[in-house]
Design an enzyme around this catalytic site. Structure first.
Site, PDB file in Angstrom:
ATOM      1  N   GLU A 278      44.539  28.187 115.686  1.00 49.45           N
ATOM      2  CA  GLU A 278      45.605  28.183 117.051  1.00 49.45           C
ATOM      3  C   GLU A 278      47.370  28.299 116.573  1.00 49.45           C
ATOM      4  OE1 GLU A 278      45.191  27.395 120.465  1.00 49.45           O
ATOM      5  OE2 GLU A 278      43.325  27.278 119.793  1.00 49.45           O
ATOM      6  N   ASP A 359      41.814  34.548 114.901  1.00 47.01           N
ATOM      7  CA  ASP A 359      40.431  34.611 113.812  1.00 47.01           C
ATOM      8  C   ASP A 359      40.578  34.749 112.445  1.00 47.01           C
ATOM      9  OD1 ASP A 359      39.261  32.785 115.619  1.00 47.01           O
ATOM     10  OD2 ASP A 359      38.011  34.771 116.004  1.00 47.01           O
TER      11      ASP A 359
HETATM   12 ZN   LIG Z   1      42.623  31.387 120.636  1.00 43.23          ZN
END
Ligand SMILES: [Zn+2]
Length: 415
Positions: A278, A359
């Site tokens: 996030e 990611d």
């Molecule tokens: Zn995400």
């Protein structure tokens, strides 16, 4: 028949056919892989869990097919079959004139579309979610959410629409630039106010409790330049057992929100890895980019709306022979999605790029293996299919399939 009537009718039918074809592909792909867990997940997902995810995905897809068909039928009735014109005439017959009549017509159409989606929402919550053990929403909470949503929507939308109608009547040929500016300010204001003032009307938000988890989370947030107090836990368990995390807000209302259900399911290292993902959305400016994109698209939309307003054929071709500015607004908002269908896959593709980027960011700032194990747990506990149809996923999926994300996080292990 007017050329544009034929164009709209064919786009509506072709769009519906495409959506139903995609959903059919998804059902067949998921059903074909129902009885075998994909090899990379064999150790982490049981055969029962995999079959349950398949059944859940299929049940959702079938309901979506019905909902798409109903939506297309309602749109055809409102436009080609003269539904909007009939509502307008009814308001005039009730003695309403001018702005009050225009607002009443718009409010009636919004209410109608909201009511039309209500049975589908109720079926989703009380039949599908309940059957798979996810639902915790009581009928009372469902009703309260509905009333609150409707009240909040009217409180914000009706004044905005009234302002648009006033600008259309008074601001001359450049009214659409003013309307866009109003809409842009409104969008930014809601984006800013949502996390702090509006979301708390539906959920409770709290800071993390003191302990190892909070210490690690604060340190990681600080390292990435994020105000640690902006990391919150939401009582998602009030409505369902689904777990999730998201990043939202503008300026000082920026927040990373964890569902309490997710915090409970993950180990501290996994929570940190999800937080790092996030934080990736935050550091890579994904929210700001999405907002800039939608403001630019809005400008093009208002310019097109103004142009259509000057075309004498636009409203009659869509079943409104004798309309006005309120009909122009309604027809534009109702029919634009039919023509914007090809934009959907583009937006989904951009969103998947952002997910891969977040990611990658997480793998640099936390443990990639923890993120991979958190993802497996999320997909498994939320009964998200591991074997989506590739064409359906390319068209609709805002997140890349589990296998693709894990293959990038752990390149050596995914062979
Ligand atoms: Zn995400």
């Amino acid at each position: 028949m007017h050329f544009f009537t034929a164009l709209f009718a064919s786009a509506l039918l072709a769009g519906l056919a495409l959506q139903l074809w995609l959903l059919g592909r998804q059902v067949r792909a998921v059903r074909a892989h129902r009885d075998r867990v994909p090899a990379p997940f064999a150790a982490s997902v049981s055969a029962e869990e995999h079959a349950r995810a398949a059944d859940y995905t299929i049940a959702q897809a079938k309901l979506s097919s019905l909902e798409r068909a109903a939506g297309a039928a309602i749109l055809a009735i409102l436009t080609l079959e003269g539904g909007l014109a009939a509502i307008d005439a009814a308001m005039a017959a009730a003695g309403l004139e001018g702005l009050p009549r225009q607002l009443a017509v718009i409010a009636a159409v919004i209410l109608l579309t909201v009511l039309a989606s209500l049975p589908f929402d109720a079926w989703r919550t009380f039949r599908i979610e309940s059957r798979f053990g996810f639902n915790r929403t009581t009928p009372r909470l469902f009703a309260a959410d509905f009333v609150k949503g409707l009240a909040l929507g009217s409180a914000f939308l009706l004044p905005l629409v009234a302002l648009f109608l006033w600008l259309m009547a008074r601001a001359g040929t450049r009214w659409w630039l003013w309307a866009w500016a109003v809409w842009a300010v409104f969008t930014l204001l809601v984006g800013w106010a949502w996390p702090r003032f509006l979301a708390p009307l539906f959920n409770r938000f709290r800071e993390l409790e003191d302990g190892v988890l909070r210490t690690g989370v604060e340190a990681l947030a600080r390292r990435c330049g994020f105000e640690p107090r902006g990391v919150m836990v939401m009582d998602g368990s009030k409505r369902s057992t689904h777990g999730n995390a998201y990043f939202t807000g503008i300026g000082r209302t920026k927040r990373i929100v964890f569902f309490d259900t997710l915090i409970e399911a993950l180990s501290p290292a996994e929570v940190q890895a999800v937080l790092a993902h996030e934080l990736g959305h935050f550091r890579l400016h994904h929210v700001a980019m999405r907002m800039a994109g939608s403001l630019a698209a809005g400008l093009a939309g208002f310019a097109l709306l103004a142009w259509l307003g000057r075309q004498g054929w636009f409203q009659p071709a869509l079943g409104v022979p004798d309309g006005g500015p309120h009909m122009l607004l309604l027809l534009f908002v109702l029919t634009a999605p039919v023509f914007l269908l090809p934009v959907g896959p583009l937006a989904a593709w951009l969103s998947r790029r952002h997910e891969f980027a977040a990611d990658r960011f997480a793998a640099l700032h936390a443990d990639a293996r923890s993120l991979a194990s958190a993802l497996v747990r999320l997909y498994r506990d939320n009964a998200t299919t591991l074997t989506p149809d590739p064409v359906y996923a390319a068209f609709h999926a805002s997140h890349p399939p589990a296998l693709a994300r894990i293959a990038r996080l752990l390149p050596a292990r995914a062979e």
